[in-house]
Design a protein around this motif. Sequence first.
Motif, PDB file in Angstrom:
ATOM      1  N   LYS A  70       0.828  -1.211   0.000  1.00 48.46           N
ATOM      2  CA  LYS A  70       0.000   0.000   0.000  1.00 48.46           C
ATOM      3  C   LYS A  70       0.859   1.255   0.000  1.00 48.46           C
ATOM      4  N   ASP A  71       1.956   1.247   0.785  1.00 50.97           N
ATOM      5  CA  ASP A  71       2.850   2.402   0.807  1.00 50.97           C
ATOM      6  C   ASP A  71       3.500   2.607  -0.557  1.00 50.97           C
ATOM      7  N   ALA A  95       0.967   4.197  -2.803  1.00 49.76           N
ATOM      8  CA  ALA A  95       0.801   5.609  -2.452  1.00 49.76           C
ATOM      9  C   ALA A  95       1.986   6.435  -2.935  1.00 49.76           C
ATOM     10  N   GLU A 116       1.816   6.801  -6.721  1.00 48.91           N
ATOM     11  CA  GLU A 116       0.799   7.791  -7.100  1.00 48.91           C
ATOM     12  C   GLU A 116       1.284   9.204  -6.814  1.00 48.91           C
ATOM     13  N   LYS A 117       1.980   9.358  -5.705  1.00 50.34           N
ATOM     14  CA  LYS A 117       2.528  10.667  -5.347  1.00 50.34           C
ATOM     15  C   LYS A 117       3.540  11.127  -6.398  1.00 50.34           C
TER      16      LYS A 117
END
Length: 350
Positions: free
Chosen positions: A145-146, A149, A152-153
């Motif tokens: 998940k990190d 994220a 996406e960042k």
Amino acid sequence: MRLKRYSRKEPLVFVWVMAPYVVIMNMVIYGACIWRSLAAFASTFFSSVLYFLVIYLVFGMVAVLIRTRIPAGSDLFRRISVMLPVFYIMNIGSVAGLFELSSRLSFVVCDIKPHMYWWAVLFGCILSTAITFINEGMANWEQWKDSLAETEKLRNAYQRSKLLGLKGQINPHFLFNCFNTLSGLIGENEAEAERFLDEMSRVHRYLLRNDDELLVPLAEELKFARSYLHLTEQRFGSAIAASVNIDPELHGCGIPPLSMQVILENIIYTNAISKKNPLMILIEAVSAQEIAITHSVFEKTVVQHMQVEEGLDNLLNKYKLLNAPPVMIREDGEHRTIVLPLFDGTNLPA
């Protein structure tokens, strides 16, 4: 000192596992005695909870240590193959410690059953195996998940860098300065004015290019850099001294598009430029995988175009998105060097 956790969900795993674990373990080592009275159940339960809380923390520190030594997600089975034998040996000692502790606590009304020792060890090993796989699953889920994220960042940062590049393409300040310089050259030196117009056309043609490619040949960026520097030198005269020294063998390497625009604009707009203290700019190769842009530092007190700093930040994020070595920025007070990694046939991103 804050204890490191194997995963953010580890305390939740402890809460859900500890109560049934203690009850079953007590049934193994004390037998049906724990159900004879509330006092019997409470004395065995709370003494075991406190003991296994300490044991769980020790197991957790060992797990974190092993994960620190073998951190890669691809090494999951290798990591587990190291953890489980260590935990099995620790279970032998922890169960032995529980038997010894229980025999010495006067408030525990039930007697331990020595012949159940190895059954207790077996149960401890089974639960250690289950908890190890649960914590590994939680940790890898969080890591995944990190990673999503972070990706996406970085994608958002990349899209923002494209937007900043588009702003640079139509920067009215830059256009005004170019036309103002061109107007002065027309009356003074028609030949130089014609060359200035050609370089200006090259710069704007490159700025208006499609920015959808992740990489462009270094040769294209250097052509842009030379044209951009020519316009800047015509505008500031002897207040700027720039040179490009790149081996032609590196021209086929890849580089993110408009990297030079971001860096050169950052240099021009964040430094005070004067003939007394000329701004020196040098673009050179430092290895077969890197180029460096070095310039003298005469920082302005106030920077009017704040997007130039944001543009540099987005260039750093673009390199992260491409899974490339990081952009290095070194400064000694008088000079600043920005080192850009290059991409070639062996490290181009898929």
